[in-house]
Design a protein around this motif. Sequence first.
Motif, PDB file in Angstrom:
ATOM      1  N   VAL A 139      20.668  46.733  67.752  1.00 52.45           N
ATOM      2  CA  VAL A 139      20.103  47.699  66.804  1.00 52.45           C
ATOM      3  C   VAL A 139      18.580  47.635  66.822  1.00 52.45           C
ATOM      4  O   VAL A 139      17.895  48.657  66.833  1.00 52.45           O
ATOM      5  CB  VAL A 139      20.646  47.441  65.381  1.00 52.45           C
ATOM      6  CG1 VAL A 139      19.915  48.302  64.367  1.00 52.45           C
ATOM      7  CG2 VAL A 139      22.145  47.717  65.331  1.00 52.45           C
ATOM      8  N   ARG A 140      18.043  46.411  66.846  1.00 53.32           N
ATOM      9  CA  ARG A 140      16.592  46.241  66.825  1.00 53.32           C
ATOM     10  C   ARG A 140      15.955  46.829  68.089  1.00 53.32           C
ATOM     11  O   ARG A 140      14.936  47.535  68.030  1.00 53.32           O
ATOM     12  CB  ARG A 140      16.247  44.769  66.681  1.00 53.32           C
ATOM     13  CG  ARG A 140      14.768  44.486  66.483  1.00 53.32           C
ATOM     14  CD  ARG A 140      14.542  43.113  65.893  1.00 53.32           C
ATOM     15  NE  ARG A 140      15.096  42.045  66.715  1.00 53.32           N
ATOM     16  CZ  ARG A 140      16.132  41.308  66.375  1.00 53.32           C
ATOM     17  NH1 ARG A 140      16.772  41.533  65.231  1.00 53.32           N
ATOM     18  NH2 ARG A 140      16.566  40.351  67.161  1.00 53.32           N
ATOM     19  N   LEU A 141      16.538  46.540  69.249  1.00 49.14           N
ATOM     20  CA  LEU A 141      15.993  47.074  70.497  1.00 49.14           C
ATOM     21  C   LEU A 141      16.168  48.583  70.584  1.00 49.14           C
ATOM     22  O   LEU A 141      15.286  49.298  71.076  1.00 49.14           O
ATOM     23  CB  LEU A 141      16.668  46.396  71.693  1.00 49.14           C
ATOM     24  CG  LEU A 141      16.182  44.991  72.025  1.00 49.14           C
ATOM     25  CD1 LEU A 141      17.071  44.364  73.083  1.00 49.14           C
ATOM     26  CD2 LEU A 141      14.737  45.024  72.505  1.00 49.14           C
TER      27      LEU A 141
ATOM     28  N   TYR B 144      18.659  42.522  77.588  1.00 50.06           N
ATOM     29  CA  TYR B 144      19.749  42.637  76.615  1.00 50.06           C
ATOM     30  C   TYR B 144      20.988  43.265  77.264  1.00 50.06           C
ATOM     31  O   TYR B 144      22.112  42.776  77.102  1.00 50.06           O
ATOM     32  CB  TYR B 144      19.297  43.478  75.425  1.00 50.06           C
ATOM     33  CG  TYR B 144      20.428  43.894  74.505  1.00 50.06           C
ATOM     34  CD1 TYR B 144      20.959  43.008  73.580  1.00 50.06           C
ATOM     35  CD2 TYR B 144      20.969  45.186  74.576  1.00 50.06           C
ATOM     36  CE1 TYR B 144      21.988  43.383  72.747  1.00 50.06           C
ATOM     37  CE2 TYR B 144      22.000  45.565  73.742  1.00 50.06           C
ATOM     38  CZ  TYR B 144      22.511  44.662  72.833  1.00 50.06           C
ATOM     39  OH  TYR B 144      23.542  45.044  72.020  1.00 50.06           O
TER      40      TYR B 144
ATOM     41  N   THR C 218      24.645  38.260  67.104  1.00 48.23           N
ATOM     42  CA  THR C 218      23.384  38.437  67.817  1.00 48.23           C
ATOM     43  C   THR C 218      23.405  39.720  68.631  1.00 48.23           C
ATOM     44  O   THR C 218      22.418  40.449  68.690  1.00 48.23           O
ATOM     45  CB  THR C 218      23.134  37.235  68.744  1.00 48.23           C
ATOM     46  OG1 THR C 218      23.127  36.034  67.967  1.00 48.23           O
ATOM     47  CG2 THR C 218      21.804  37.362  69.461  1.00 48.23           C
TER      48      THR C 218
ATOM     49  N   GLU D 165      22.907  42.699  66.101  1.00 42.51           N
ATOM     50  CA  GLU D 165      21.582  42.734  65.472  1.00 42.51           C
ATOM     51  C   GLU D 165      20.484  43.006  66.487  1.00 42.51           C
ATOM     52  O   GLU D 165      19.583  43.818  66.256  1.00 42.51           O
ATOM     53  CB  GLU D 165      21.316  41.402  64.756  1.00 42.51           C
ATOM     54  CG  GLU D 165      22.222  41.179  63.549  1.00 42.51           C
ATOM     55  CD  GLU D 165      22.069  39.784  62.969  1.00 42.51           C
ATOM     56  OE1 GLU D 165      21.194  39.039  63.471  1.00 42.51           O
ATOM     57  OE2 GLU D 165      22.810  39.446  62.020  1.00 42.51           O
ATOM     58  N   MET D 166      20.540  42.345  67.619  1.00 39.25           N
ATOM     59  CA  MET D 166      19.523  42.561  68.638  1.00 39.25           C
ATOM     60  C   MET D 166      19.624  43.959  69.220  1.00 39.25           C
ATOM     61  O   MET D 166      18.610  44.613  69.506  1.00 39.25           O
ATOM     62  CB  MET D 166      19.648  41.519  69.753  1.00 39.25           C
ATOM     63  CG  MET D 166      18.589  41.672  70.838  1.00 39.25           C
ATOM     64  SD  MET D 166      18.767  40.476  72.171  1.00 39.25           S
ATOM     65  CE  MET D 166      18.326  38.979  71.316  1.00 39.25           C
TER      66      MET D 166
ATOM     67  N   PRO E 158      24.231  51.127  70.581  1.00 36.16           N
ATOM     68  CA  PRO E 158      22.967  50.641  71.152  1.00 36.16           C
ATOM     69  C   PRO E 158      23.027  50.276  72.631  1.00 36.16           C
ATOM     70  O   PRO E 158      22.142  50.674  73.393  1.00 36.16           O
ATOM     71  CB  PRO E 158      22.634  49.432  70.269  1.00 36.16           C
ATOM     72  CG  PRO E 158      23.243  49.764  68.955  1.00 36.16           C
ATOM     73  CD  PRO E 158      24.524  50.485  69.286  1.00 36.16           C
TER      74      PRO E 158
ATOM     75  N   SER F 241      12.663  44.041  77.827  1.00 38.55           N
ATOM     76  CA  SER F 241      13.515  43.431  76.803  1.00 38.55           C
ATOM     77  C   SER F 241      14.870  44.118  76.739  1.00 38.55           C
ATOM     78  O   SER F 241      15.920  43.464  76.635  1.00 38.55           O
ATOM     79  CB  SER F 241      12.822  43.512  75.435  1.00 38.55           C
ATOM     80  OG  SER F 241      11.627  42.769  75.426  1.00 38.55           O
TER      81      SER F 241
ATOM     82  N   THR G  75       8.895  46.774  76.446  1.00 35.19           N
ATOM     83  CA  THR G  75      10.106  47.182  75.728  1.00 35.19           C
ATOM     84  C   THR G  75      11.251  47.405  76.695  1.00 35.19           C
ATOM     85  O   THR G  75      12.394  47.015  76.433  1.00 35.19           O
ATOM     86  CB  THR G  75       9.842  48.451  74.913  1.00 35.19           C
ATOM     87  OG1 THR G  75       8.754  48.214  74.013  1.00 35.19           O
ATOM     88  CG2 THR G  75      11.072  48.851  74.107  1.00 35.19           C
TER      89      THR G  75
ATOM     90  N   ASP H  33      16.195  50.691  68.118  1.00 33.56           N
ATOM     91  CA  ASP H  33      15.177  51.292  67.254  1.00 33.56           C
ATOM     92  C   ASP H  33      13.811  51.274  67.933  1.00 33.56           C
ATOM     93  O   ASP H  33      13.042  52.244  67.844  1.00 33.56           O
ATOM     94  CB  ASP H  33      15.103  50.550  65.921  1.00 33.56           C
ATOM     95  CG  ASP H  33      16.304  50.825  65.029  1.00 33.56           C
ATOM     96  OD1 ASP H  33      17.001  51.833  65.291  1.00 33.56           O
ATOM     97  OD2 ASP H  33      16.557  50.042  64.095  1.00 33.56           O
ATOM     98  N   ALA H  34      13.483  50.168  68.610  1.00 30.20           N
ATOM     99  CA  ALA H  34      12.186  50.066  69.284  1.00 30.20           C
ATOM    100  C   ALA H  34      12.078  51.086  70.419  1.00 30.20           C
ATOM    101  O   ALA H  34      11.037  51.729  70.603  1.00 30.20           O
ATOM    102  CB  ALA H  34      11.990  48.652  69.819  1.00 30.20           C
TER     103      ALA H  34
END
Length: 273
Positions: A222-224, A205, A216, A219-220, A242, A201, A198, A226-227
């Motif tokens: 926010v996803r990262l 980013y 991108t 969206e990416m 983020p 990644s 994680t 959250d992870a």
Amino acid sequence: MQVSHPGGEAREDVFGTTPLVTGDAVVLDLRPAGFATRAAALALDVVLQLFLLAAVAVAVTWIGTGLDPAATAAFSTAAVVLIIVGYPTAFETISRGRSLGKLAMGLRVVGTDGSPVRFRQALARALAGFLEIWLTTGVIALFTSMVNRDGRRVGDFVAGTMVVEERTGGSRQEFIPMPPYLAAWAASAELSRLSPETAASARQYVLRYGELAEHTRHEMGVRLADAVAAQISPPPPPGTAPPHFLAAVLAERRRRHEEAAWRDGATGRRATG
């Protein structure tokens, strides 16, 4: 966690230089190709195409005497179109963005969001190339590539593509700064459950933030975020963007690793001293 859209300020004050993620949103360590490298790849392709055109001319001269002039003209036209337009279109589509010249120079054509080049994009580049490379002896392509930051020519703008370097001189160890307003929060955060995968990644980013397409990037991010938030505690202050959140976690993680390494080294020196 609560996140806000990063906006232009984050792009300028935290990270960034140039693009890329794949169509599966996997960040790649690719850089826009330099002008000289692109020119060399283009020269190799043009030399090959000129050789093929010369071979066609010899073939037409050899067999054309026994054919109808209209048939000979049709054959010649079709051959020229296949060589000038069909060659780059076919190679870039089948090889996922490489022509022979690009393959030799370690380059690849990708979408501006890093996605693999598609047939329609390769065809658009080739058709535009007929105008900007062949009809104007490369003057238009030369000018647009020199004035554009990423070295894109007209065909790249028409197709929504860019040429990137696949061969890099090794992994780079860029420094990720700590956003000052998150330093106190990061110092008290529990980061031990953050997995290396994680973190890797998130690092890619952050380092490529300024290279990503707008949708991108958000969206990416926010996803990262959250992870990462699921693996640390407490969450960052409400409304944290983020990229700032991820940068704070990575900077603090690096600081703790460096501190631990220094303590281990000091302990070893005392034991042997």
